[in-house]
Design an enzyme around this catalytic site. Structure first.
Site, PDB file in Angstrom:
ATOM      1  N   ASP A 191     -28.067 -10.389   5.341  1.00 36.49           N
ATOM      2  CA  ASP A 191     -27.589 -11.455   4.342  1.00 36.49           C
ATOM      3  C   ASP A 191     -28.557 -12.531   4.427  1.00 36.49           C
ATOM      4  OD1 ASP A 191     -25.179 -11.905   2.823  1.00 36.49           O
ATOM      5  OD2 ASP A 191     -25.590 -13.778   3.478  1.00 36.49           O
ATOM      6  N   ASN A 199     -30.496 -20.173  -5.192  1.00 35.30           N
ATOM      7  CA  ASN A 199     -30.159 -20.095  -6.833  1.00 35.30           C
ATOM      8  C   ASN A 199     -29.784 -21.430  -7.402  1.00 35.30           C
ATOM      9  OD1 ASN A 199     -30.563 -17.326  -7.245  1.00 35.30           O
ATOM     10  ND2 ASN A 199     -28.571 -16.954  -6.535  1.00 35.30           N
ATOM     11  N   HIS A 204     -31.960 -18.859 -10.942  1.00 38.57           N
ATOM     12  CA  HIS A 204     -31.799 -17.199 -10.713  1.00 38.57           C
ATOM     13  C   HIS A 204     -32.973 -16.417 -10.795  1.00 38.57           C
ATOM     14  CE1 HIS A 204     -27.489 -17.190 -10.036  1.00 38.57           C
ATOM     15  NE2 HIS A 204     -27.538 -18.168 -10.954  1.00 38.57           N
ATOM     16  N   ASP A 208     -34.058 -14.051  -7.669  1.00 40.02           N
ATOM     17  CA  ASP A 208     -34.442 -12.714  -8.056  1.00 40.02           C
ATOM     18  C   ASP A 208     -35.813 -12.355  -7.416  1.00 40.02           C
ATOM     19  OD1 ASP A 208     -32.132 -12.275  -9.393  1.00 40.02           O
ATOM     20  OD2 ASP A 208     -32.772 -12.061 -11.323  1.00 40.02           O
ATOM     21  N   GLU A 234     -27.275 -11.073  -2.423  1.00 40.62           N
ATOM     22  CA  GLU A 234     -28.333 -11.072  -1.269  1.00 40.62           C
ATOM     23  C   GLU A 234     -27.840 -10.163  -0.019  1.00 40.62           C
ATOM     24  OE1 GLU A 234     -25.096 -14.326  -0.519  1.00 40.62           O
ATOM     25  OE2 GLU A 234     -25.835 -13.170  -2.211  1.00 40.62           O
TER      26      GLU A 234
END
Length: 331
Positions: A191, A199, A204, A208, A234
């Site tokens: 994680d 973000n 975003h 990404d 994530e």
């Protein structure tokens, strides 16, 4: 000269496209080529490592089973076949001619080379090429269905199937008491630390890009035979085969350090936390995930940027054991 019927062709296509497992599909292809085109032998050389150009003979239908060691001259011809994307002719020491056909996925990534030995090349070459094209297209469909669209890693939908195959493998070893290789399977959950801040701060689109680059770091850092998944957001999952827990810890720590040293464009450096557990005989996928997730939770709440092993945490008294001897969690 053998001439396949329309019914024979359709029957082989039905058998070929009924498979969903890539290994089973390879076997089905070899059977189809051997029975439909009637060659002397069919061999499938899978490209296991694109960078080192390492091939492995995975399927052999008809003829004598060759040595696992691929001769240097054949290795050279396999590399030529993949590099040019064109079929090649290889003459064995016994004088037999083997026609080598390259197989690639939809993105032109080389997958394998099919070697076909037959007395009359001109008679079956066109049918063989068309059948391989069907196989290639179907492999592309399977890959598209199994892969995460953003990162190209395996997706969550395929996890259950893959982990169940691993559990079955562990069960078979356990039943045979086959510990000669001394290999164990582990599952890890990764994680990205503070990913929500990425973000929120950068948007975003850059988020990404971080996920994509993180997945690339997994692909470059971890081993070719490791199974890598994106579970969503994530969170990433991987299944490993190692000799012991110490080796597994070393592999994961090395990856964690590599991520921490990597400069993500516009974002800078990020860290990752991971939790992992050993996959046992008669395990259940949901229980494996739960144990790894508990170890990940511990890592997240004890400093982040660290790797924690469930079994070690239990042995140290940091966690309460949540599984009994049968591998089922106690509620």
């Amino acid at each position: 000269m053998y001439s396949p019927t329309i019914q024979g062709v359709l029957a082989k296509l039905i058998a070929l496209t009924s498979e969903r497992d890539v290994n089973a599909l390879e076997i089905s292809l070899a059977h189809a080529l051997f029975e439909l085109v009637a060659p002397g032998a069919v061999a499938i050389y899978k490209l296991e490592d694109v960078h080192s150009k390492k091939f492995a003979l995975t399927v052999m239908e008809g003829g004598d089973v060759p040595s696992a060691q691929i001769p240097a001259d054949l290795q050279h011809m396999l590399e030529q076949c993949v590099a040019t994307g064109q079929r090649q002719q290889y003459v064995r020491q016994d004088g037999e001619t083997v026609t080598l056909y390259p197989v690639s996925c939809a993105k032109n990534k080389p997958l394998a080379v099919i070697g076909v030995t037959a007395p009359e090349v001109a008679g079956f070459d066109q049918i063989t090429g068309m059948l391989l094209q069907v196989y290639q297209n179907f492999i592309a469909l399977i890959n598209d269905n199994e892969q995460d669209t953003l990162t190209g890693l395996l997706n969550r939908k395929t996890f259950e199937h893959k982990v169940n195959k691993v559990v079955t493998r562990v069960q078979n070893r356990h039943q045979r008491e086959d510990d000669a290789l001394g290999l164990h399977y582990y599952m890890a959950i990764f994680d990205i630390d503070h990913f929500k801040l990425v973000n929120d701060r950068y948007g975003h689109l850059l988020g990404d890009e971080v996920l994509l680059l993180f997945a690339q770091q997994m692909t470059y850092s971890l081993r070719d035979h490791d199974l890598l998944f994106r579970f969503g957001g994530e969170e990433f999952v991987a299944i490993f085969e190692c000799h012991d827990q110490q080796e597994m810890q070393m592999v994961l720590d090395r990856f964690r350090e590599r991520v921490a040293e990597f400069e993500f464009p516009q974002v800078g450096r990020i860290t990752v936390s991971a939790g992992y557990t050993e996959i046992m005989a008669y395990d259940v996928s949901s229980h494996i995930i739960d144990r790894a997730d508990v170890a990940l939770y511990y890592a997240k709440h004890h400093g982040r940027n660290r790797v924690c092993n469930y079994e070690r945490l239990v042995a140290e008294g940091a966690l309460e054991n949540k599984r009994n001897e049968g591998g089922v969690e106690l509620f």
